[in-house]
Design a protein around this motif. Structure first.
Motif, PDB file in Angstrom:
ATOM      1  N   SER A 278      19.496   0.416  14.472  1.00 10.72           N
ATOM      2  CA  SER A 278      20.081   1.751  14.394  1.00 10.72           C
ATOM      3  C   SER A 278      21.305   1.706  13.481  1.00 10.72           C
ATOM      4  O   SER A 278      22.056   0.733  13.480  1.00 10.72           O
ATOM      5  CB  SER A 278      20.476   2.249  15.783  1.00 10.72           C
ATOM      6  OG  SER A 278      19.339   2.314  16.624  1.00 10.72           O
ATOM      7  N   ARG A 279      21.499   2.784  12.727  1.00 12.92           N
ATOM      8  CA  ARG A 279      22.596   2.837  11.770  1.00 12.92           C
ATOM      9  C   ARG A 279      23.328   4.165  11.896  1.00 12.92           C
ATOM     10  O   ARG A 279      22.860   5.090  12.544  1.00 12.92           O
ATOM     11  CB  ARG A 279      22.064   2.670  10.338  1.00 12.92           C
ATOM     12  CG  ARG A 279      21.317   1.382  10.096  1.00 12.92           C
ATOM     13  CD  ARG A 279      20.715   1.321   8.688  1.00 12.92           C
ATOM     14  NE  ARG A 279      21.733   1.335   7.639  1.00 12.92           N
ATOM     15  CZ  ARG A 279      21.937   2.357   6.815  1.00 12.92           C
ATOM     16  NH1 ARG A 279      21.212   3.464   6.916  1.00 12.92           N
ATOM     17  NH2 ARG A 279      22.874   2.287   5.886  1.00 12.92           N
ATOM     18  N   LEU A 280      24.465   4.250  11.235  1.00 11.61           N
ATOM     19  CA  LEU A 280      25.246   5.483  11.137  1.00 11.61           C
ATOM     20  C   LEU A 280      25.556   6.059  12.518  1.00 11.61           C
ATOM     21  O   LEU A 280      25.371   7.241  12.785  1.00 11.61           O
ATOM     22  CB  LEU A 280      24.498   6.512  10.278  1.00 11.61           C
ATOM     23  CG  LEU A 280      24.065   6.038   8.881  1.00 11.61           C
ATOM     24  CD1 LEU A 280      23.302   7.133   8.163  1.00 11.61           C
ATOM     25  CD2 LEU A 280      25.268   5.594   8.072  1.00 11.61           C
ATOM     26  N   GLY A 281      26.011   5.190  13.399  1.00 10.61           N
ATOM     27  CA  GLY A 281      26.371   5.635  14.739  1.00 10.61           C
ATOM     28  C   GLY A 281      25.206   6.118  15.567  1.00 10.61           C
ATOM     29  O   GLY A 281      25.379   6.936  16.476  1.00 10.61           O
ATOM     30  N   GLY A 282      24.007   5.615  15.274  1.00 11.72           N
ATOM     31  CA  GLY A 282      22.819   6.006  16.029  1.00 11.72           C
ATOM     32  C   GLY A 282      22.079   7.191  15.454  1.00 11.72           C
ATOM     33  O   GLY A 282      21.068   7.623  16.016  1.00 11.72           O
ATOM     34  N   GLY A 325      17.980  -6.350  15.987  1.00 12.94           N
ATOM     35  CA  GLY A 325      17.568  -6.352  14.591  1.00 12.94           C
ATOM     36  C   GLY A 325      18.699  -6.566  13.612  1.00 12.94           C
ATOM     37  O   GLY A 325      18.447  -6.765  12.423  1.00 12.94           O
ATOM     38  N   ALA A 326      19.946  -6.530  14.078  1.00 11.25           N
ATOM     39  CA  ALA A 326      21.089  -6.774  13.193  1.00 11.25           C
ATOM     40  C   ALA A 326      21.498  -8.237  13.176  1.00 11.25           C
ATOM     41  O   ALA A 326      22.411  -8.612  12.437  1.00 11.25           O
ATOM     42  CB  ALA A 326      22.268  -5.909  13.620  1.00 11.25           C
ATOM     43  N   SER A 327      20.829  -9.092  13.962  1.00 13.75           N
ATOM     44  CA  SER A 327      21.230 -10.490  14.101  1.00 13.75           C
ATOM     45  C   SER A 327      20.220 -11.421  13.437  1.00 13.75           C
ATOM     46  O   SER A 327      19.133 -11.646  13.979  1.00 13.75           O
ATOM     47  CB  SER A 327      21.355 -10.851  15.579  1.00 13.75           C
ATOM     48  OG  SER A 327      21.488 -12.245  15.751  1.00 13.75           O
TER      49      SER A 327
END
Length: 379
Positions: A278-282, A325-327
């Motif tokens: 998720s990006r941009l604060g969700g 998914g960010a790791s």
């Protein structure tokens, strides 16, 4: 026979999961009962000529809820006698629903995806989404994540689950692996295990995380290869990233491929991975991820990112794994876990195939969709 007009920005030959979803729904209605109103897209003339039902193309590549689009859609409702209008994505074209009713539509069905759930989190967009939902008889949702957010804006009695279906004959472990059907990229893969990611190349899908994870994967499994299938604006950045890490032939990017060829690319993989985030604060979030289900139908274990509704497309520990998914570390660890235990990976793929065939087949989805199209009975 009752007629349905599908008004949608998302329709092939423009690529994408929503496009495939809407196309799949339209194709399972009687051809003489449905008309699609969609934007023009490169190659649409040839694509439309092969369809058994008519497609009316707007002259531009994007339709907005403006007067010209409203007039054209309303004219189609009136001319064709359409009792039901389906909006392929509720936001933003669902704002046109009042004009559709004025033209004669008795029922309005709106499909939602990941972006509508994101609208529910933003004050101005929330108000628009509430207005859109107020005009609908039915608003569909993909899974519990999207339902929970939509229910903060749209009355729960209007919400009905409708997921994409999967063509389990097209996406199958028996996809053509012969020389004639094998993609040319297969020649550069080698004999080691292959992790395949099939998706548009954009930041949310996590191809960059896969590349950052790959040195760790190679330390454990030196012959492993990463195959990134698809095109998109992130391609050059991904190529530079792979080059900066010295990955060379261990990472292959195919560029855009025809949708009809996708089963052959799945067939090249041992594991499917798309560690979405998720990006941009969700606000930028994965609604479901039909590609996970297509991969599972193809007999592959799947690695999904824990973004939005993506976990709904995986049975964790049974058909695949869900990670952050960010790791890169978490992604690498999960991939090594699957690649180092081929028997377990194959068993996950087999269970995934069984699950998708049982729960996500198009027959079930089409039957549910047909029920939603019926106008409410008047006393």
């Amino acid at each position: 026979m009752k007629r349905t007009l599908i008004v949608t920005n998302d329709f092939p030959p423009r690529p994408g999961g929503i496009q495939s979803f809407v196309h799949g729904l339209a194709g399972r209605l009687p051809p003489d009962s449905v008309t699609v109103y969609a934007p023009a897209w490169r190659g649409c003339e040839d694509f439309d000529a092969r369809l058994p039902y008519p497609v009316v193309r707007h002259p531009t590549s994007l339709m907005l809820p403006v007067r010209a689009v409203a007039r054209r859609a309303a004219a189609l409702v009136a001319e064709l006698g359409c009792e039901t209008v389906v909006f392929g994505a509720a936001a933003p074209l669902g704002l046109l629903a009042p004009e559709m009713r004025a033209a004669g539509a008795r029922r309005v069905v709106m499909l939602t995806h990941g972006h509508e759930a994101s609208w529910a989190r933003v004050p101005v967009a929330r108000r628009l989404l509430a207005r859109i939902g107020g005009h609908a008889d039915v608003v569909t949702y993909l899974g519990e994540y999207t339902r929970r957010l939509l229910a903060t804006v749209i009355p729960e009695e209007k919400l009905v689950r409708l997921t994409p279906g999967v063509d389990t004959e097209l996406f199958s472990p028996e996809a053509d692996r012969g020389a004639e059907g094998t993609p040319a990229v297969a020649g550069g893969i080698g004999a080691g295990p292959v992790v395949v990611c099939v998706s548009r190349l954009v930041p949310r899908k996590g191809q960059d995380t896969l590349i950052r994870a790959w040195p760790r994967v190679l330390r454990a499994i030196p012959e492993a290869r990463l195959l990134l299938v698809g095109g998109g604006p992130y391609r050059r950045r991904l190529e530079r990233l792979a080059g900066s890490l010295g990955l060379g032939p261990a990472v292959l990017l195919t560029g855009s491929v025809d949708a009809a060829d996708l089963p052959r690319y799945f067939a090249l993989g041992d594991v499917f991975a798309m560690p979405c985030r998720s990006r941009l604060g969700g606000i930028d979030v994965e609604g479901l991820g039909i590609v996970y289900l297509e991969a599972a139908a193809s007999g592959l274990p799947v690695l999904a990112g824990a973004s939005g509704g993506a976990p709904d497309a995986v049975l964790p520990g049974e058909t695949g794994l869900v990670v952050d998914g960010a790791s890169p570390e978490a992604v690498a660890g999960a991939l090594v876990e699957l690649l180092a235990d081929p028997a377990r990976a194959r068993a996950m793929g087999e269970r995934g195939r069984e699950w998708v065939t049982r729960e996500w087949g198009w027959d079930r989805v089409a039957a549910r969709f047909t029920e939603l199209l019926e106008p409410a009975q008047t006393p």
